[in-house]
Design a protein around this motif. Sequence first.
Motif, short mmCIF file in Angstrom:
data_model
loop_
_atom_site.label_atom_id
_atom_site.label_comp_id
_atom_site.label_asym_id
_atom_site.label_seq_id
_atom_site.Cartn_x
_atom_site.Cartn_y
_atom_site.Cartn_z
N GLY A 99 11.51 81.32 -112.18
CA GLY A 99 11.75 81.81 -110.83
C GLY A 99 12.47 83.14 -110.80
O GLY A 99 12.47 83.82 -109.77
N PHE A 100 13.09 83.55 -111.90
CA PHE A 100 13.84 84.81 -111.94
C PHE A 100 13.21 85.80 -112.91
O PHE A 100 13.88 86.69 -113.45
N CYS A 101 11.91 85.69 -113.13
CA CYS A 101 11.22 86.55 -114.08
C CYS A 101 11.35 88.02 -113.68
O CYS A 101 11.00 88.41 -112.57
N GLN A 102 11.83 88.85 -114.59
CA GLN A 102 11.97 90.27 -114.32
C GLN A 102 10.60 90.97 -114.30
O GLN A 102 10.46 92.03 -113.70
N ASN A 103 9.63 90.38 -114.98
CA ASN A 103 8.29 90.95 -115.04
C ASN A 103 7.33 90.21 -114.10
O ASN A 103 6.14 90.10 -114.38
N TRP A 104 7.84 89.72 -112.97
CA TRP A 104 7.04 88.88 -112.07
C TRP A 104 5.78 89.58 -111.59
O TRP A 104 4.78 88.92 -111.29
N GLN A 105 5.79 90.90 -111.52
CA GLN A 105 4.59 91.61 -111.04
C GLN A 105 3.38 91.37 -111.95
O GLN A 105 2.25 91.33 -111.48
N SER A 132 14.98 73.17 -117.81
CA SER A 132 13.67 73.75 -118.09
C SER A 132 12.64 73.33 -117.04
O SER A 132 11.75 74.10 -116.69
N ALA A 133 12.78 72.12 -116.53
CA ALA A 133 11.89 71.68 -115.45
C ALA A 133 12.20 72.43 -114.16
O ALA A 133 11.29 72.85 -113.43
N ARG A 134 13.47 72.64 -113.91
CA ARG A 134 13.89 73.26 -112.65
C ARG A 134 13.59 74.76 -112.61
O ARG A 134 13.06 75.27 -111.62
N PHE A 135 13.91 75.46 -113.69
CA PHE A 135 13.83 76.92 -113.67
C PHE A 135 12.57 77.48 -114.32
O PHE A 135 12.15 78.59 -114.00
N PHE A 136 11.96 76.74 -115.26
CA PHE A 136 10.83 77.27 -116.01
C PHE A 136 9.54 76.50 -115.79
O PHE A 136 8.51 76.82 -116.37
N LYS A 137 9.61 75.44 -114.96
CA LYS A 137 8.44 74.62 -114.62
C LYS A 137 7.80 74.00 -115.86
O LYS A 137 6.60 73.84 -115.95
N ALA A 138 8.65 73.65 -116.84
CA ALA A 138 8.15 73.07 -118.10
C ALA A 138 9.22 72.14 -118.68
O ALA A 138 10.06 72.58 -119.48
N PRO A 139 9.22 70.86 -118.30
CA PRO A 139 10.25 69.95 -118.80
C PRO A 139 10.23 69.76 -120.31
O PRO A 139 11.24 69.39 -120.90
N ASP A 140 9.07 70.02 -120.94
CA ASP A 140 8.99 69.86 -122.40
C ASP A 140 9.33 71.14 -123.14
O ASP A 140 9.19 71.20 -124.37
N TYR A 141 9.81 72.15 -122.43
CA TYR A 141 10.12 73.42 -123.08
C TYR A 141 11.08 73.27 -124.27
O TYR A 141 10.83 73.85 -125.33
N PRO A 142 12.20 72.54 -124.15
CA PRO A 142 13.15 72.49 -125.27
C PRO A 142 12.54 72.05 -126.59
O PRO A 142 12.71 72.72 -127.62
N VAL A 154 21.60 84.29 -120.82
CA VAL A 154 22.60 83.43 -120.20
C VAL A 154 22.37 83.37 -118.69
O VAL A 154 22.20 84.40 -118.03
N LEU A 155 22.37 82.15 -118.14
CA LEU A 155 22.22 81.97 -116.70
C LEU A 155 23.59 81.78 -116.06
O LEU A 155 24.36 80.90 -116.48
N PRO A 156 23.94 82.60 -115.08
CA PRO A 156 25.25 82.46 -114.41
C PRO A 156 25.43 81.05 -113.86
O PRO A 156 24.54 80.49 -113.21
N GLY A 157 26.58 80.47 -114.15
CA GLY A 157 26.88 79.14 -113.66
C GLY A 157 26.38 78.01 -114.54
O GLY A 157 26.64 76.84 -114.25
N THR A 189 13.01 87.07 -104.75
CA THR A 189 13.72 85.98 -105.42
C THR A 189 13.26 84.64 -104.87
O THR A 189 12.66 84.54 -103.81
N GLU A 190 13.55 83.60 -105.61
CA GLU A 190 13.32 82.24 -105.16
C GLU A 190 14.66 81.62 -104.82
O GLU A 190 15.70 82.00 -105.37
N ALA A 191 14.65 80.67 -103.92
CA ALA A 191 15.91 80.10 -103.44
C ALA A 191 16.66 79.36 -104.53
O ALA A 191 17.89 79.39 -104.58
N ASP A 192 15.93 78.71 -105.42
CA ASP A 192 16.56 77.81 -106.38
C ASP A 192 16.85 78.52 -107.70
O ASP A 192 16.50 78.04 -108.77
#
Length: 330
Positions: A69-75, A168-178, A223-226, A260-263
């Motif tokens: 959701g916070f991809c810098q290269n979203w374009q 990873s499920a919340r921010f990257f849409k991939a719960p199996d990422y780890p 690093v993700l803030p918070g 940006t996305e809300a979450d």
Amino acid sequence: MHITDTYAACDLCPRGCGVNRLSGGKGYCGETAELRIAAAGIHRGEEPPITGGGGSGTIFVSGCNLGCGFCQNWQISRAGMGRMVTEGEFARICMTLQEQGAENINIVTGSHAVPALALGIKAARAQGLTLPVLWNSSAYESLTALDLLRDIAEVYLPDLKTLDPALSARFFKAPDYPERAAAAIRRMMDFRELRFGPPRTIGPDEAGSPRVLRSGVLIRHLVLPGYLGATRQVLRWYADNAQGWALFSLMTQYTPPNPTEADIPGRAISEAEYETLLRWLEEFEIEDGFYQELVPGNTDWLPNFEKPNPFSSELSQPTWHWKQPVQRPS
């Protein structure tokens, strides 16, 4: 079986969409079997052994198999920017970067396009490309796809975004990422040992440029803030599994993109968080790598791929853009 046959029922990444991309179908990545790229140029904002004296020859591939959701290269990862290139044009872009003094060919976000990229690199090698190839990815890729790169890429720059399945499920849409990313990084370390060489070009520093990474793995973590607890997990994993086998880069450049996305975190890393991170690096005795200085509010990290030079002029020198044809120097 030809290497591009893997597109017929695509399983190049852990999502295993099974889409026939050869016939024009699109998987989660949003791409068919045609290779699309958005920009290429000499980039000077990477880690010292990647940038060297001449800069890194970056090629930004369109599409992505994650949903950050916070991809810098979203374009280019989500908004569709980019242009299809042939195998020959891709090879010419690589050769142009080499002629302009790049230290390496840095392929950014190509996990969903491994077959086409492998063919393009082989074509460039046939034309005289001698630079090491860097595989700059999220590490969300199948071991089968990585095996196709074994003789293609010399340096691997994987992200290790998180080891927390909930994040990873919340921010990257991939719960199996780890689990997928950890397995991919282990495979990369099996492929290549750390090896350095002198830079092709001496940089502006009177002391000369740092040694350039010619082979091996450099693991990146943003690093993700918070969410410093998630970073501590990654630091521990590196100390236990990769220290001595790979370099580490702690990145504190998080900047909420637009749109940006809300979450997602809506702020940069705080000074207090930054001090905590530095203490943890000492605690885990992580010395083989790099960490960024904290520069709150620095928007130079956010590229605009509508422009011929997507980055700050201090960071990059454009070579190719999706709205313009490639130009080789005479």
